[in-house]
Design an enzyme around this catalytic site. Structure first.
Site, short mmCIF file in Angstrom:
data_model
loop_
_atom_site.label_atom_id
_atom_site.label_comp_id
_atom_site.label_asym_id
_atom_site.label_seq_id
_atom_site.Cartn_x
_atom_site.Cartn_y
_atom_site.Cartn_z
CB SER A 37 12.70 46.18 -62.09
OG SER A 37 13.21 47.09 -61.13
CE LYS B 60 16.67 46.95 -60.17
NZ LYS B 60 15.49 47.67 -59.65
CB SER C 230 11.76 47.64 -58.40
OG SER C 230 10.97 47.68 -59.55
#
Ligand code: GLN
Length: 491
Positions: free
Chosen positions: A155, A80, A179
């Site tokens: 997210s 990420k 997330s």
């Protein structure tokens, strides 16, 4: 030869270790897959082709030299874009960091490299990890491999979508309010939020420091556990890192895979009535509860009366911390600088940079947080939210006196169409109804696929006491042993 991109991390590591395939072959297969599908998925913000192949070659050389390889050596991983990567762009999904190449690796990235995993690139995310759909990325949304007109969660939607689209067998996420788990649920993959402090925040771009927790994402529970073991554990460079070894999550996942939950007590939260959740999600959840009971678990109802205040408390605490953390993006130290023409004051340049560099959701949070922390309102908002946080922690503590772990749906709804919830921020916030209490408490939580609703994946969440991460892996693996893993219709 079987398609390498369809294999588990465990199997890939085995093939590399035994010399049946090379790390370079495994890496090339995944890079080819990214090239074939990522224009439709947009899981990646940056693919590090050269870096990945170099890391893979290094693993192959070490094997040829007879060195002992770690359990995930040669396995690709997608990271990420919230973690710093030395010399590799790190944007946090924001224009304000466009073009920034950090001078150092996050601890987690260092550990991934030391373990011989191969970083494929950086994945898309909601800007500064604020959101539940990846639609708030400044670089355009990620698409759910199950239906590319739908969101992959957020997210960390890029990491979850990369797994579901077979672009990577492993990925790293970060979980402040859900997330990792919510994207896992809506893409039919596994996502685990470790105990807060169980994984290092050094090099994790801060959103809400008292909640942020990096963690593993994978397609199987065992793969997630292996990754957890590699990235977890004490880090002296993070002041909130817990100076204890990682609970044996790998052994727990293997134990769970035997499908025996005899003697395990699981709690269902009475206050999670299903109000606000889709009937199809609740049906899949109830079916899984029956499955867990058949595996020998004792199911008990417990009361956590303050969970209903978790969402409002979170939406004061997280924005408050973000308003402070994001002050460092001033146009001077990192990334974007706007209006520096020699005639403007420092304040004007900062203001123009932040105006241009932050998206609407990030600005909204900074304003809410600044207001909640301002003198005169501090006690009424931030102070009150902290009191609620304490009450939620007490709910968990008393629940864990009665049960080993709690279970719930991960998210109230399956993947929704892109654009369906952006008009009203509150509609987006509801996605984390079931995941946020765990963040406020600091315990671990995992999402494991448990069924389908309207042809889309549903996740079951297991929540455990702090530093008892192994318990949630056992329960998740037991469910997986019956339900199996999930494959989206052909992309
Ligand atoms: N969806 C939540 C938010 O918008 C949680 C995000 C996260 O876990 N990073 O804040």
């Amino acid at each position: 030869m079987t398609d390498l991109t369809r294999m588990t991390a465990t199997d890939l590591a085995g093939l590399v270790a035994s010399g049946q395939t090379s790390a370079v072959e495994v890496t090339r297969a995944h890079l080819d897959r990214i090239a074939a599908v990522d224009d439709r998925v947009h899981a990646f913000l940056h693919v590090d082709t050269e870096g990945a192949l170099a890391a893979a070659r290094a693993v192959d050389e070490r094997r040829a030299a007879g060195e002992q390889l770690g359990p995930l050596a040669g396995v690709p991983v997608a990271v990420k874009d919230v973690l710093t990567t030395k010399g590799v762009p790190t944007t946090v999904g924001s224009k304000i960091l466009e073009g920034w190449r950090p001078p150092y690796d996050a601890t987690i990235v260092q550990r991934l490299r030391a373990a011989g995993t191969v970083m494929l690139g950086k994945t898309n995310m909601d800007e500064f990890a604020m959101g539940s759909s990846t639609e708030y990325s400044a670089y355009g949304p990620t698409h759910n491999p199950w239906d590319t007109d739908r969101i992959p969660g957020g997210s960390g939607g890029g990491s979850a979508a990369a797994l579901a689209a077979y672009e990577a067998p492993l990925a790293i996420g970060s979980d402040t309010g859900g997330s990792i788990r919510q994207p896992g649920a809506v893409t039919g993959t596994v996502g685990a939020k470790p105990t807060y402090g169980g994984t290092s925040r050094y090099g994790l771009v801060a959103f809400s420091s008292s909640l942020d927790t990096p963690g593993p994402c994978a397609r199987t529970v065992l793969d997630a556990a292996l990754l957890h073991q590699v990235i977890g554990g004490h880090d002296p460079r993070d002041s909130t890192s817990i100076p204890q070894p990682v609970p044996d999550v790998v052994a727990a996942a293997k134990l769970g895979a035997t499908g025996d939950l005899t003697g395990v007590r699981l709690g269902i939260v009475r206050e999670f009535t299903g109000e606000g959740a889709e009937p199809g999600v609740m049906a899949a959840f109830r079916e899984s509860v029956d499955t867990l009971a058949k595996l020998g678990a004792e199911i008990v109802e417990v009361s956590c009366p303050h969970f209903r205040y978790a969402l409002p408390a979170y939406y004061l605490i997280a924005p408050s911390e973000c308003s402070s953390n994001l002050a460092r993006f001033d146009g001077v130290r990192f990334g974007l600088r706007v209006g520096d023409d020699g005639n403007r004051s420092l304040e004007e340049v900062m203001s123009l940079t932040r105006e241009a560099g932050f998206g609407a959701e990030v600005k909204r949070r900074i304003m809410v947080g600044t207001y909640a922390l301002s003198s005169g309102y501090y006690d009424a908002y931030y102070g009150q939210a902290q009191k609620v946080r304490t009450l939620i922690t007490r709910d968990f503590t008393s629940a864990f006196e009665q049960v080993d772990a709690l279970i719930s749906p991960t998210t109230p709804f399956v993947a929704f169409p892109i654009g369906a919830r952006t008009a009203d921020p509150y509609q987006m916030y509801l996605a984390d109804l079931f995941t946020i209490p765990t963040n406020l408490y600091g315990g671990p939580g995992i999402s494991v696929p448990c069924g389908l609703s309207e042809g889309l994946p549903v996740g079951l969440q297991v929540m455990a006491p702090t530093m008892a991460d192994d318990r949630m892996y056992r329960v998740a693996a037991a469910l997986e042993s019956v339900v199996g893993t999930f494959t989206p219709p052909a992309l």
